[in-house]
Design a protein around this motif. Sequence first.
Motif, PDB file in Angstrom:
ATOM      1  N   PRO A  47       1.544  -7.816   2.606  1.00  0.00           N
ATOM      2  CA  PRO A  47       1.982  -6.472   3.008  1.00  0.00           C
ATOM      3  C   PRO A  47       1.923  -6.258   4.529  1.00  0.00           C
ATOM      4  CG  PRO A  47       0.504  -6.337   1.126  1.00  0.00           C
ATOM      5  CD  PRO A  47       0.457  -7.765   1.620  1.00  0.00           C
ATOM      6  N   SER A  66       2.143  -1.394  12.508  1.00  0.00           N
ATOM      7  CA  SER A  66       2.167  -2.625  11.715  1.00  0.00           C
ATOM      8  C   SER A  66       1.903  -3.883  12.542  1.00  0.00           C
ATOM      9  CB  SER A  66       3.497  -2.755  10.979  1.00  0.00           C
ATOM     10  OG  SER A  66       4.572  -2.803  11.901  1.00  0.00           O
ATOM     11  N   ARG A  67       2.450  -3.966  13.738  1.00  0.00           N
ATOM     12  CA  ARG A  67       2.222  -5.156  14.572  1.00  0.00           C
ATOM     13  C   ARG A  67       0.750  -5.264  14.930  1.00  0.00           C
ATOM     14  NH1 ARG A  67       4.976  -8.694  18.273  1.00  0.00           N
ATOM     15  NH2 ARG A  67       3.608  -9.250  20.000  1.00  0.00           N
ATOM     16  N   ARG A 118       5.056  -8.025   5.851  1.00  0.00           N
ATOM     17  CA  ARG A 118       6.230  -7.275   5.370  1.00  0.00           C
ATOM     18  C   ARG A 118       6.431  -6.003   6.197  1.00  0.00           C
ATOM     19  NH1 ARG A 118       5.032  -7.296   0.254  1.00  0.00           N
ATOM     20  NH2 ARG A 118       3.842  -5.381   0.357  1.00  0.00           N
ATOM     21  N   ASP A 119       5.352  -5.275   6.461  1.00  0.00           N
ATOM     22  CA  ASP A 119       5.449  -4.048   7.265  1.00  0.00           C
ATOM     23  C   ASP A 119       5.878  -4.351   8.693  1.00  0.00           C
ATOM     24  OD1 ASP A 119       4.638  -2.671   5.015  1.00  0.00           O
ATOM     25  OD2 ASP A 119       2.618  -2.244   5.766  1.00  0.00           O
ATOM     26  N   PRO A 130      12.129 -11.722  11.032  1.00  0.00           N
ATOM     27  CA  PRO A 130      12.147 -11.919   9.571  1.00  0.00           C
ATOM     28  C   PRO A 130      11.975 -13.385   9.143  1.00  0.00           C
ATOM     29  CG  PRO A 130      14.125 -10.738  10.297  1.00  0.00           C
ATOM     30  CD  PRO A 130      13.358 -11.112  11.522  1.00  0.00           C
ATOM     31  N   VAL A 134       7.620  -6.929   9.765  1.00  0.00           N
ATOM     32  CA  VAL A 134       9.033  -7.316   9.740  1.00  0.00           C
ATOM     33  C   VAL A 134       9.902  -6.071   9.576  1.00  0.00           C
ATOM     34  CG1 VAL A 134      10.795  -8.538   8.386  1.00  0.00           C
ATOM     35  CG2 VAL A 134       8.637  -9.683   8.950  1.00  0.00           C
ATOM     36  N   ARG A 135       9.536  -5.212   8.643  1.00  0.00           N
ATOM     37  CA  ARG A 135      10.293  -3.971   8.392  1.00  0.00           C
ATOM     38  C   ARG A 135      10.405  -3.128   9.661  1.00  0.00           C
ATOM     39  NH1 ARG A 135       6.677  -0.418   5.547  1.00  0.00           N
ATOM     40  NH2 ARG A 135       6.090   0.011   7.684  1.00  0.00           N
ATOM     41  N   ASP A 136       9.316  -3.090  10.446  1.00  0.00           N
ATOM     42  CA  ASP A 136       9.290  -2.269  11.663  1.00  0.00           C
ATOM     43  C   ASP A 136       9.924  -2.968  12.867  1.00  0.00           C
ATOM     44  OD1 ASP A 136       7.990  -0.401  10.120  1.00  0.00           O
ATOM     45  OD2 ASP A 136       5.999  -0.831  10.937  1.00  0.00           O
ATOM     46  N   GLY A 137      10.409  -4.196  12.656  1.00  0.00           N
ATOM     47  CA  GLY A 137      11.041  -4.932  13.746  1.00  0.00           C
ATOM     48  C   GLY A 137      10.052  -5.521  14.740  1.00  0.00           C
ATOM     49  N   SER A 173      -3.765  -3.006   5.646  1.00  0.00           N
ATOM     50  CA  SER A 173      -2.401  -2.740   5.196  1.00  0.00           C
ATOM     51  C   SER A 173      -2.137  -1.234   5.147  1.00  0.00           C
ATOM     52  CB  SER A 173      -2.181  -3.357   3.811  1.00  0.00           C
ATOM     53  OG  SER A 173      -0.851  -3.169   3.427  1.00  0.00           O
TER      54      SER A 173
END
Length: 188
Positions: A132, A82-83, A135-136, A145, A138-141, A77
């Motif tokens: 986490p 993130s992906r 979540r990261d 979501p 998703v946040r980064d696209g 995390s």
Amino acid sequence: MSDGQRADARRNYRRILAVAVDEVAEHGANASLEQIARVAGVGSATVRRHFPTRRALLEAVSHQRIEDLSERARALSGTGESRSALLEWLNEVVDYSATARGLAAVLVPGGVEVEPAHVNGCAATLEDAAAPLLRDAVRDGAVSPEVTLADLLALIAGIAMATEHYPDPAAQARRLFQLAFTGMGPQH
């Protein structure tokens, strides 16, 4: 029992469990207890003292792997892309799921229903640890979501079940998971 003997017993337990995790990953639920004792450098009586039954050993192995995967999710995390971090962890879950072949059959004998609380507890432990990561992503696209960890774990469980009879179930499970995760379109 003296403190030295207790410390020695704790070391033996940890060593036996570490070897058992590797042996079960390689050989499945039928991993040889004698081989585990040999590799751990203890006698088979010592293995049986710590794990009186094969089931007890396999339950400890399963619990340890869930803990290891949870710790790995926490370690990944916030470490870079993130992906990639999410995919790395999911691939480790795929490997565990594919190599844990036979564990469910031994831990839950035929005709006995799985206790939902146990299954839900393992899934909840993994979901909490990996939240986490998702979540990261998703946040980064990098991930839609709508995707949940429950979705991803169900997908992995299905792939593991579908590939358990392949000569190399882990390799086939990884291939199918990559296909599901990246999609069927050509990669550019």
